[in-house]
Design a protein around this motif. Structure first.
Motif, PDB file in Angstrom:
ATOM      1  N   PHE A 150      18.967 -70.432  -6.174  1.00  0.00           N
ATOM      2  CA  PHE A 150      18.220 -70.763  -4.956  1.00  0.00           C
ATOM      3  C   PHE A 150      18.274 -69.641  -3.919  1.00  0.00           C
ATOM      4  N   GLY A 151      19.228 -68.724  -4.101  1.00  0.00           N
ATOM      5  CA  GLY A 151      19.312 -67.609  -3.154  1.00  0.00           C
ATOM      6  C   GLY A 151      18.577 -66.376  -3.637  1.00  0.00           C
TER       7      GLY A 151
ATOM      8  N   LYS B 143      15.811 -59.408 -10.085  1.00  0.00           N
ATOM      9  CA  LYS B 143      17.121 -58.825 -10.391  1.00  0.00           C
ATOM     10  C   LYS B 143      18.264 -59.790 -10.067  1.00  0.00           C
ATOM     11  N   ASP B 144      18.063 -60.615  -9.046  1.00  0.00           N
ATOM     12  CA  ASP B 144      19.125 -61.539  -8.658  1.00  0.00           C
ATOM     13  C   ASP B 144      19.488 -62.504  -9.782  1.00  0.00           C
ATOM     14  N   TYR B 145      18.484 -62.894 -10.573  1.00  0.00           N
ATOM     15  CA  TYR B 145      18.742 -63.851 -11.647  1.00  0.00           C
ATOM     16  C   TYR B 145      19.687 -63.286 -12.701  1.00  0.00           C
TER      17      TYR B 145
ATOM     18  N   ASP C  64      27.971 -71.702  -8.631  1.00  0.00           N
ATOM     19  CA  ASP C  64      27.593 -70.287  -8.582  1.00  0.00           C
ATOM     20  C   ASP C  64      26.193 -70.065  -9.146  1.00  0.00           C
ATOM     21  N   ILE C  65      25.878 -70.793 -10.206  1.00  0.00           N
ATOM     22  CA  ILE C  65      24.529 -70.665 -10.793  1.00  0.00           C
ATOM     23  C   ILE C  65      23.480 -71.090  -9.774  1.00  0.00           C
TER      24      ILE C  65
END
Lengths: 90, 412
Positions: free
Chosen positions: B123-124, B129-131, B117-118
């Motif tokens: 990578f996605g 904000k995604d981080y 999941d990490i």
């Protein structure tokens, strides 16, 4: 957001995310509910969602000494006030 | 100072059942825990092996949020078997938190589901904000000692922590090093075991090495096939096992139910290749184990072989058993029932050997229909045998050239 609304939202977060029902406003969260530094980080993420903007690292560090629901509400009120003042200056 | 060490409680979550009754029933009925590999929307479609030793029954966890927040699936398994072992042992909460009890527990690499999941987030990610969706607790869930320290946290255990992460010898080392900790007076008791969660990455790793079973994808229960002529590789599995080890006099004086004695342990390394099985290395391990237990090979009634059902691994192990034990002890490959439970296999296979010792029977190696002639020099078990087991040897070998043997003995 009024103080009453903030209190309601914070209590909702505690019920939903931390499974803490009706915490006392001045309960020491660590002693009463085992609320720890990991929970504090999770709470800050929830507060960001509530406010709709990101907190700065400095603002987050200021939250690390918070021990009670009342202090959390004070903190959120303060952040909202600073943001409003900052927006007004612009 | 060398002290005697005994097992006073045991519990396992396995593809063939949770707890003694279910597991014994599966062994007696010849029930396999191998199921079709689940689609994971990531890599499962690229994997040739389509089978997995699966824990597909519900487990009623009652962990509070303050504990759940740092637990990945492997820690759920670990804490559940730990809880059951602590309850069965009858040790007081005063003792458990006294510092006299330690924990030796591991998984092969923390929680691969959390790590996946990490990486997916990392990578996605398209903006900052995604981080943020990488949780504050993801490291605590995925670190290699996550099983051990979630156990210490949940039960307030304050003794030493040993967290082996040596792939397939993880939990045999847990029990072995736990045994040594008690034997040499460093702890009065050790809670020992291992756990691994459902993980397709592990399947992919072995699949790429051509070590996974692929010939029985449409008939999962017929694989793996330890020592069988048609064996075509291992089957990855999930599960957990835990045992409580205690100093003998302490256990006896407090009136504990003593299940068996751990009489020996050895661990060595092949000193060379990290993957290939090594006859000299394994033969030496078995000899070292007997020396450590101060017994001769004729005293061992049952060998629980590592027997992953790979082509070469089973042959080398059979040769090593023959070299050290001759054709005297019965040999069973328990992975035939549930596949290779990775970090948990040493503890689960120790517990199953203990159950057979208690109940006076030896289960056959499931799927062993036609013995490979290159493995035929040892005494295989192809049907249930009612036979007293006084001393059992549990063998496990891992990537990295790590070999272990545990010896347990019935208390008369």
């Amino acid at each position: 957001m009024t103080r009453q609304e903030i209190e309601k939202e914070i209590k909702n977060i505690f019920q939903r995310e931390f499974e803490v029902e009706n915490p006392g406003m001045d309960d020491n969260l660590r002693e009463a509910y085992g609320f720890d530094s990991i929970d504090a980080i999770e709470l800050l993420l929830e507060i960001e969602k509530l406010l709709g903007f990101e907190l700065t690292q400095e603002e987050k560090k200021q939250a690390m000494d918070i021990r009670t629901i009342n202090q959390i509400c004070d903190y959120v009120e303060k952040i909202i006030r600073i943001k409003a003042t900052s927006a007004g200056e612009k | 100072m060398e002290r005697r060490v005994v097992i006073t409680a045991a519990s396992a979550i396995t593809p063939i059942g949770h707890g003694k009754d279910q597991i014994i029933n599966s062994l007696l009925q010849g029930i396999s825990g191998i199921k079709p590999l689940r689609e994971d929307a990531l890599i499962s479609r690229f994997i040739h092996s389509k089978v997995y030793g699966t824990v597909d029954y519900p487990i009623n966890y009652d962990f509070k949020r303050q504990y759940r927040k740092t637990m990945a699936p492997c820690a759920y398994y670990a804490c559940q078997v730990a809880k059951e072992v602590l309850e069965e042992s009858g040790l007081t909460s005063e003792f458990i938190t006294s510092g006299k009890l330690g924990v030796a527990f591991g998984s092969i690499h923390g929680s691969p589901i959390t790590q996946r999941d990490i990486y997916r987030t990392f990578f996605g990610a398209t903006d900052n904000k995604d981080y943020k969706t990488i949780g504050a607790v993801d490291y605590l869930k995925s670190m290699v000692h996550t099983t051990a320290v979630n156990i210490t946290k949940m039960f307030g255990i304050t003794g030493r922590v040993i967290s082996s992460g040596t792939a397939c010898t993880t939990s045999s080392q847990s029990i072995g090093y736990g045994y040594e900790s008690v034997k040499f007076g460093m702890q009065e008791a050790m809670l020992c075991g291992g756990a691994d969660e459902y993980d397709t990455i592990t399947v992919a790793v072995f699949d790429n090495l051509l070590a996974c079973s692929t010939a029985f994808n449409s008939d999962p229960q017929r694989t793996p096939r330890p020592f069988d002529k048609l064996r075509d590789g291992l089957v990855v599995a999930e599960g957990a096992g835990a045992v409580m080890l205690e100093e003998y006099e302490f256990a006896r004086k407090r009136g504990a139910n003593i299940l068996a004695e751990v009489i020996g342990f050895a661990c060595n390394n092949n000193g060379g290749d990290l993957i290939l099985p090594n006859l000299n290395g394994i033969t030496n391990t078995l000899k070292l184990g007997l020396e450590n237990a101060k017994i001769n090979s004729a005293e061992v009634d049952l060998v629980s072989a590592h027997a992953t059902a790979t082509k070469m691994g089973d042959i080398i192990e059979a040769q090593a058993i023959s070299n050290v034990f001759g054709d005297h002890p019965y040999v069973v490959g328990l992975k035939g029932y549930m596949g290779h439970t990775m970090a948990a296999c040493g503890s689960i296979e120790t517990i199953l050997s203990l159950y057979m010792m208690q109940e006076g029977f030896i289960a056959p190696t499931l799927n062993l229909e036609e013995i490979d002639e290159r493995c035929a020099m040892i005494k295989h078990v192809q049907k249930i045998i009612q036979h007293p087991v006084k001393t059992a040897a549990i063998q496990n070998f891992a990537f990295g050239g790590v070999n272990t043997i545990l010896l347990i003995k019935k208390i008369s």
